[in-house]
Design a protein around this motif. Sequence first.
Motif, mmCIF file in Angstrom:
data_model
loop_
_atom_site.group_PDB
_atom_site.id
_atom_site.type_symbol
_atom_site.label_atom_id
_atom_site.label_comp_id
_atom_site.label_asym_id
_atom_site.label_seq_id
_atom_site.Cartn_x
_atom_site.Cartn_y
_atom_site.Cartn_z
ATOM 1 N N LEU A 49 0.814 -1.221 0.000
ATOM 2 C CA LEU A 49 0.000 0.000 0.000
ATOM 3 C C LEU A 49 0.847 1.271 0.000
ATOM 4 N N HIS A 50 2.158 1.140 0.254
ATOM 5 C CA HIS A 50 3.085 2.285 0.292
ATOM 6 C C HIS A 50 2.640 3.349 1.290
ATOM 7 N N LEU A 51 2.134 2.902 2.434
ATOM 8 C CA LEU A 51 1.644 3.850 3.430
ATOM 9 C C LEU A 51 2.770 4.717 3.977
ATOM 10 N N ASP A 52 3.965 4.137 4.101
ATOM 11 C CA ASP A 52 5.088 4.930 4.612
ATOM 12 C C ASP A 52 5.417 6.081 3.681
ATOM 13 N N LYS A 53 5.369 5.813 2.369
ATOM 14 C CA LYS A 53 5.669 6.864 1.392
ATOM 15 C C LYS A 53 4.582 7.935 1.386
ATOM 16 N N LYS A 54 3.345 7.507 1.590
ATOM 17 C CA LYS A 54 2.245 8.465 1.648
ATOM 18 C C LYS A 54 2.403 9.413 2.834
ATOM 19 N N HIS A 55 2.600 8.858 4.026
ATOM 20 C CA HIS A 55 2.722 9.697 5.218
ATOM 21 C C HIS A 55 3.980 10.568 5.150
ATOM 22 N N ALA A 56 5.067 10.009 4.608
ATOM 23 C CA ALA A 56 6.292 10.795 4.462
ATOM 24 C C ALA A 56 6.067 11.968 3.520
ATOM 25 N N PHE A 74 16.692 15.192 -0.511
ATOM 26 C CA PHE A 74 16.013 14.609 -1.670
ATOM 27 C C PHE A 74 16.797 13.426 -2.222
ATOM 28 N N GLY A 75 16.073 12.333 -2.476
ATOM 29 C CA GLY A 75 16.700 11.133 -3.012
ATOM 30 C C GLY A 75 17.078 10.118 -1.959
ATOM 31 N N GLU A 76 17.100 10.543 -0.687
ATOM 32 C CA GLU A 76 17.425 9.617 0.393
ATOM 33 C C GLU A 76 16.259 8.644 0.612
ATOM 34 N N ILE A 77 16.581 7.388 0.856
ATOM 35 C CA ILE A 77 15.550 6.389 1.136
ATOM 36 C C ILE A 77 15.047 6.585 2.560
ATOM 37 N N ILE A 78 13.736 6.676 2.711
ATOM 38 C CA ILE A 78 13.176 6.839 4.049
ATOM 39 C C ILE A 78 13.263 5.524 4.811
ATOM 40 N N GLN A 79 13.455 5.625 6.113
ATOM 41 C CA GLN A 79 13.479 4.451 6.985
ATOM 42 C C GLN A 79 12.080 4.257 7.558
ATOM 43 N N SER A 80 11.546 3.045 7.474
ATOM 44 C CA SER A 80 10.202 2.815 7.991
ATOM 45 C C SER A 80 10.048 1.393 8.513
ATOM 46 N N ILE A 234 3.670 14.049 -6.606
ATOM 47 C CA ILE A 234 3.920 12.625 -6.456
ATOM 48 C C ILE A 234 2.914 11.845 -7.289
ATOM 49 N N SER A 235 3.300 10.650 -7.703
ATOM 50 C CA SER A 235 2.404 9.805 -8.490
ATOM 51 C C SER A 235 1.299 9.239 -7.604
ATOM 52 N N ASN A 236 0.269 8.691 -8.220
ATOM 53 C CA ASN A 236 -0.872 8.171 -7.477
ATOM 54 C C ASN A 236 -0.506 7.018 -6.556
ATOM 55 N N ASP A 237 0.538 6.260 -6.905
ATOM 56 C CA ASP A 237 0.953 5.137 -6.054
ATOM 57 C C ASP A 237 2.056 5.536 -5.069
ATOM 58 N N TYR A 238 2.386 6.825 -5.023
ATOM 59 C CA TYR A 238 3.368 7.385 -4.089
ATOM 60 C C TYR A 238 4.788 6.870 -4.334
ATOM 61 N N MET A 239 5.042 6.298 -5.505
ATOM 62 C CA MET A 239 6.350 5.711 -5.777
ATOM 63 C C MET A 239 7.295 6.660 -6.507
ATOM 64 N N SER A 240 6.738 7.658 -7.194
ATOM 65 C CA SER A 240 7.569 8.571 -7.974
ATOM 66 C C SER A 240 7.306 10.002 -7.527
ATOM 67 N N GLU A 241 8.359 10.674 -7.101
ATOM 68 C CA GLU A 241 8.211 12.017 -6.536
ATOM 69 C C GLU A 241 9.111 13.004 -7.257
ATOM 70 N N GLY A 242 8.614 14.226 -7.395
ATOM 71 C CA GLY A 242 9.421 15.278 -8.001
ATOM 72 C C GLY A 242 9.189 16.594 -7.288
#
Length: 333
Positions: A49-56, A74-80, A234-242
């Motif tokens: 569900l990519h909830l971590d990316k959504k909340h981040a 920017f570009g750093e992988i979030i820890q979750s 961000i994309s609808n699936d929260y996977m691609s951000e700009g």
Amino acid sequence: MEEWNKEKEKKIMFKYRFTLTVRVIRVLVACLFLFWVYMFVVTISYNALHLDKKHAYYSKLAMDWTNPNLDEEFGEIIQSEITPFLTQKISYPVSRMVGKEPKVVGEMEIKKTLLNMFSTTKINFYQHDKGNKYRFFLPEHPKSGEPLGAEDDERVWEQLEKIHEGTVAELGFSTSEFMTAEELLELLEPYDLDLLWAPLYTGEFKEFEPTSYGGGGSHLSIQNIFGLSGGREISNDYMSEGKIQYLDEDLLADSKQMMLENMKTLLEEESNSYIETFLGLHKLEERYHYLKNNEFTVYGAVVTGPVKELLKLKKVENIRGAQLGEMGYWNWE
């Protein structure tokens, strides 16, 4: 009839204990297996569900709007991670743009529980004085139109005069009048500086009462302000951000549109408790409608660049209430 004796008693007790121990072990193994299956399903669902990316992402938006020149690395992988009680723990580095390079100043820690009232976002700064250090003063009272002053500190300009020219820094200031974002860029156009953030007038005192404000006599400073930054999407699936790093003339319209679209998405898809309690975005609906129906009006800025270029702003009549922020070694183009 078999005679009862101590030896027989020992054998029976041993058998009973052995049987009980085996049963306890079986129960424990079964519980551990069920817990493993539960956590496997929870983790797989959480990742899918990519909830971590959504909340981040939403926490980054809140930081963009309410914390001048604070940004994620920017570009750093979030820890979750997600706990057995479905509490999500998320973290990522936080930086300030000083000159042309980001300077890491802390870490965002997010704790998202099932209930928004117990959820938190918090920036842990590496040094205690690295928080929101800027105050922006309204040029006039929105209700009466009465002109207002600002707290000027001449020591800011004295510091800039003494700092070596091979240094870059950030500077915050207020303006003596409301202006459009385009007019602010025009005001700064003669100077070799980057515009990072600008406090927005979003209808305070007219459309709604601010949650907190301060000042005395002829000064008025709103504490829970919103500001215009470069913008992100961000994309609808929260996977691609700009995102757009700076406010500049060519991309200003995009920055404003991104802000409005993100506000609209939050209001349509998230609850009021998520927006206000968790993200700390007070009066978002009122601010959104005001910005949508009116010009983006600013009354200050946070800029960065060479210290001697910042010093030139001292002679600009429209600028007041200057405050010096972070400094760093030369990294300008």
